[in-house]
Write an enzyme that holds these catalytic residues in place. Structure first.
Site, short mmCIF file in Angstrom:
data_model
loop_
_atom_site.label_atom_id
_atom_site.label_comp_id
_atom_site.label_asym_id
_atom_site.label_seq_id
_atom_site.Cartn_x
_atom_site.Cartn_y
_atom_site.Cartn_z
N LEU A 11 0.84 -1.20 0.00
CA LEU A 11 0.00 0.00 0.00
C LEU A 11 0.88 1.25 0.00
CD1 LEU A 11 -2.74 -1.06 2.57
CD2 LEU A 11 -2.57 -1.55 0.11
N ALA A 12 0.77 2.01 -1.07
CA ALA A 12 1.67 3.16 -1.21
C ALA A 12 0.98 4.35 -1.86
CB ALA A 12 2.90 2.75 -2.04
N ARG A 18 2.80 15.15 5.79
CA ARG A 18 3.76 15.67 6.78
C ARG A 18 5.21 15.68 6.29
NH1 ARG A 18 2.49 12.18 11.80
NH2 ARG A 18 1.18 11.00 10.35
N ASN A 169 -2.00 -2.48 15.84
CA ASN A 169 -1.87 -3.11 14.53
C ASN A 169 -0.71 -2.44 13.78
OD1 ASN A 169 -2.38 -4.23 11.96
ND2 ASN A 169 -3.84 -2.59 11.47
N ALA A 423 59.75 20.21 -18.92
CA ALA A 423 58.72 20.98 -18.22
C ALA A 423 58.25 22.15 -19.07
CB ALA A 423 59.29 21.49 -16.89
C1 UD1 Z 1 -3.36 1.99 9.44
C2 UD1 Z 1 -4.26 0.98 10.14
C3 UD1 Z 1 -3.95 1.00 11.65
C4 UD1 Z 1 -2.49 0.73 11.90
C5 UD1 Z 1 -1.63 1.72 11.12
C6 UD1 Z 1 -0.18 1.35 11.21
C7 UD1 Z 1 -6.31 0.89 8.86
C8 UD1 Z 1 -7.72 1.34 8.76
N1 UD1 Z 1 -5.62 1.33 9.91
O1 UD1 Z 1 -3.66 3.27 9.93
O2 UD1 Z 1 -4.74 0.03 12.30
O3 UD1 Z 1 -2.23 0.85 13.29
O4 UD1 Z 1 -1.99 1.67 9.71
O5 UD1 Z 1 0.59 2.37 10.66
O6 UD1 Z 1 -5.85 0.12 8.05
N2 UD1 Z 1 -2.91 3.88 2.07
C9 UD1 Z 1 -3.31 3.74 0.77
N3 UD1 Z 1 -4.53 4.16 0.40
C10 UD1 Z 1 -5.38 4.72 1.28
C11 UD1 Z 1 -4.98 4.85 2.62
C12 UD1 Z 1 -3.73 4.41 2.99
O7 UD1 Z 1 -2.55 3.24 -0.08
O8 UD1 Z 1 -6.50 5.06 0.87
C13 UD1 Z 1 -1.57 3.41 2.46
C14 UD1 Z 1 -0.66 4.53 2.91
O9 UD1 Z 1 0.07 5.06 1.83
C15 UD1 Z 1 0.23 3.83 3.91
C16 UD1 Z 1 -0.65 2.72 4.47
O10 UD1 Z 1 -1.69 2.55 3.55
O11 UD1 Z 1 1.33 3.23 3.30
C17 UD1 Z 1 -1.22 3.05 5.85
O12 UD1 Z 1 -1.97 4.22 5.76
P1 UD1 Z 1 -1.96 5.30 6.93
O13 UD1 Z 1 -2.91 6.37 6.57
O14 UD1 Z 1 -0.59 5.65 7.27
O15 UD1 Z 1 -2.48 4.44 8.16
P2 UD1 Z 1 -3.85 4.53 8.94
O16 UD1 Z 1 -5.00 4.25 8.03
O17 UD1 Z 1 -3.86 5.73 9.75
#
Ligand code: UD1
Ligand code: CA
Length: 459
Positions: A11-12, A18, A169, A423
């Site tokens: 997931l990226a 930030r 998690n 030289a």
């Molecule tokens: C998520 C978890 C949370 C966990 C935390 C760990 C969910 C709902 N929550 O939190 O339980 O403790 O990670 O860091 O899963 N991303 C996408 N698409 C999106 C949203 C996120 O690709 O629509 C990717 C982000 O780029 C990132 C990762 O998913 O690499 C986690 O997303 P982030 O928003 O950091 O985490 P939370 O949803 O707050």
């Protein structure tokens, strides 16, 4: 379903607000490679059938950065949560495989931990958790009084009692695709954030009587995500410290392990010594007893046994033989090849130069597109003029030549074996072997009674 097939979904798609940067978060560099490259490397080490990267913010720039990797790219144009992200990948999941979910911003993710998680994911959902002293912001692992995992509750949705739970998690989990695909279709966004939470699959599994296991990681850094430049800097230090410790364990002497940066791979022989503030980039190999003095930057180089690199030397795409002495303040540019026992001294720049055994270029010279024979001495301030403004030409300096100081060799030109160049010469034609060649102003004049100019008085 029993299966050994593996899909990895990374997931990226997140923006990384930030980071305060126009560059997508996962493309910021950790140890010289994009953050995402570290996650992809972990995925590859697991030998999966498929690596699926869900990207979004930054769009094609992210894809282009990995143009040569075997990756299935899935665009999540709008980010509606981690569940929504995995839904975008669902059409690419192999029905008979298991999936490991990784996060694109957790670069120190550990291969062995992933293997263990995958091993547990046949027929059940396996989650990697972590006990955090300050769990603020994370999803909490909710267990029954007997310890069974029942759900994950996101911080924003959690009650005060749930917020007191320290087991969180990490976001890394593994499960069979058959179940995953079904769970994904059941996700809703009835929560505080209005997002589709991947974490809701835990409750769905429990409802279906599918076992959920949560294993706690013991290494915080391997589950830490990067959200800010400060996180990135911290993880960079952790990474570098780990590399330094590995080198120390192998017997490398590091004058200060906190002042070493390896941005690629550094392979060292025995009795290697590295002084402070050196940066190694790309693939660098140091032979036995190589000594690198302080403040050197060395990229894509092979340095053979016994060679010393003196302070402030910059080396790029160069091979150096045994027992050479390079620097201080030398610059070795790409395609330079130095044979054993060569000496390259201060303020000498070499580019695409081959220098054979025992030759010396000790002071203030530029030698480019040049082949230098054995036991040649190139005097201070010698310049190979390899470029006419449009084309580059080669200079050949045969064995045992002596080039006097402040000589220009206008390429293409060959200096024959054993020749001496006086030289201050500007050599435009080939110089024969075993003879003295010079080319200076015809006469040396003296003007008697000549006075140096004096400063004019202002009136
Ligand atoms: C998520 C978890 C949370 C966990 C935390 C760990 C969910 C709902 N929550 O939190 O339980 O403790 O990670 O860091 O899963 N991303 C996408 N698409 C999106 C949203 C996120 O690709 O629509 C990717 C982000 O780029 C990132 C990762 O998913 O690499 C986690 O997303 P982030 O928003 O950091 O985490 P939370 O949803 O707050
Ligand atoms: Ca001159």
């Amino acid at each position: 379903m029993e299966t050994n097939h593996l899909n990895v979904v990374i997931l990226a798609a997140g923006k990384g607000t930030r980071m305060h940067s126009n560059t997508p978060k996962v493309l910021h560099e950790l140890a010289g490679k994009p953050i995402l490259a570290h996650v992809i490397a972990c995925a590859k080490a697991l030998n999966p059938q498929k690596i699926i990267v869900v990207y979004g913010f930054g769009g094609e720039i992210v894809r282009e950065a990995f143009a040569h990797a075997a990756i299935t790219w899935v665009n999540q144009a709008e980010q509606h949560g981690t569940g929504h992200a995995v839904q975008q990948a669902a059409p690419h999941l192999d029905a008979d495989a298991n999936t490991l979910i990784l996060l694109g911003d957790v670069p120190l993710v550990n291969v062995e931990v992933c293997k263990n998680l995958i091993a547990q994911a046949t027929n059940q959902l396996a989650i990697l958790s972590f006990n955090k002293a300050d769990p603020t912001g994370y999803g909490r692992i909710i267990r029954t009084s007997t310890g069974n995992v029942v759900s994950i509750v996101e911080h924003k949705d959690a009650t005060e009692v749930q917020r007191a739970i320290n087991e969180v998690n990490t976001g890394i989990m593994a499960m069979p695709n058959q179940q995953l695909i079904s769970w994904l279709s059941q996700l809703t966004n009835n929560n505080v954030q209005g997002e589709y939470y991947l974490t809701d699959i835990v409750a769905l599994a429990v409802r279906q009587n599918i076992a959920v296991v949560a294993e706690s990681s013991t290494d915080e850094w391997s589950v830490t995500g990067i959200n800010s430049k400060s996180d990135l800097a911290q993880i960079e230090r952790v990474y570098q410290t780990r590399i330094a410790n590995k080198l120390l364990q192998q017997g490398v002497t590091l004058k200060d392990p906190a002042r070493l940066d390896v941005r690629g791979s550094l392979v060292c022989g025995r009795e290697v010594e590295i002084d402070v503030n050196c940066v190694f980039e790309g693939d660098v190999t140091l032979g036995d007893k190589v000594k690198i003095a302080a403040n050197c930057v060395i990229k894509n180089a092979v340095i053979a046994a016994g060679t010393q690199i003196l302070p402030f030397t910059h080396i790029d795409d160069t091979k150096i033989g045994e027992n050479c002495r390079i620097g201080p303040y030398a610059r070795l540019r790409p395609s330079t090849r130095l044979a054993a026992e060569t000496h390259i001294g201060n303020f000498v720049e070499l580019k695409n130069a081959q220098v054979d055994i025992g030759s010396k270029i000790n002071h203030l010279s530029y030698v480019g597109d040049t082949v230098v024979g054995k036991n040649v001495n190139i005097g201070a301030g010698t310049i190979t003029c390899n470029y006419d403004g449009a084309n580059k030409f080669t200079t050949v300096i045969e064995d045992e030549v002596f080039i006097g100081s402040d000589t220009q060799l206008i390429a293409p030109v060959t200096i024959g074996k054993g020749a001496t160049i006086a030289a201050g010469s500007t050599i435009t034609r080939d110089a024969p072997a075993d003879a003295l060649t010079f080319c200076r102003a015809k006469e040396q004049k003296t003007i008697k009674g000549w006075k140096r100019p004096v400063k004019q008085k202002k009136d």
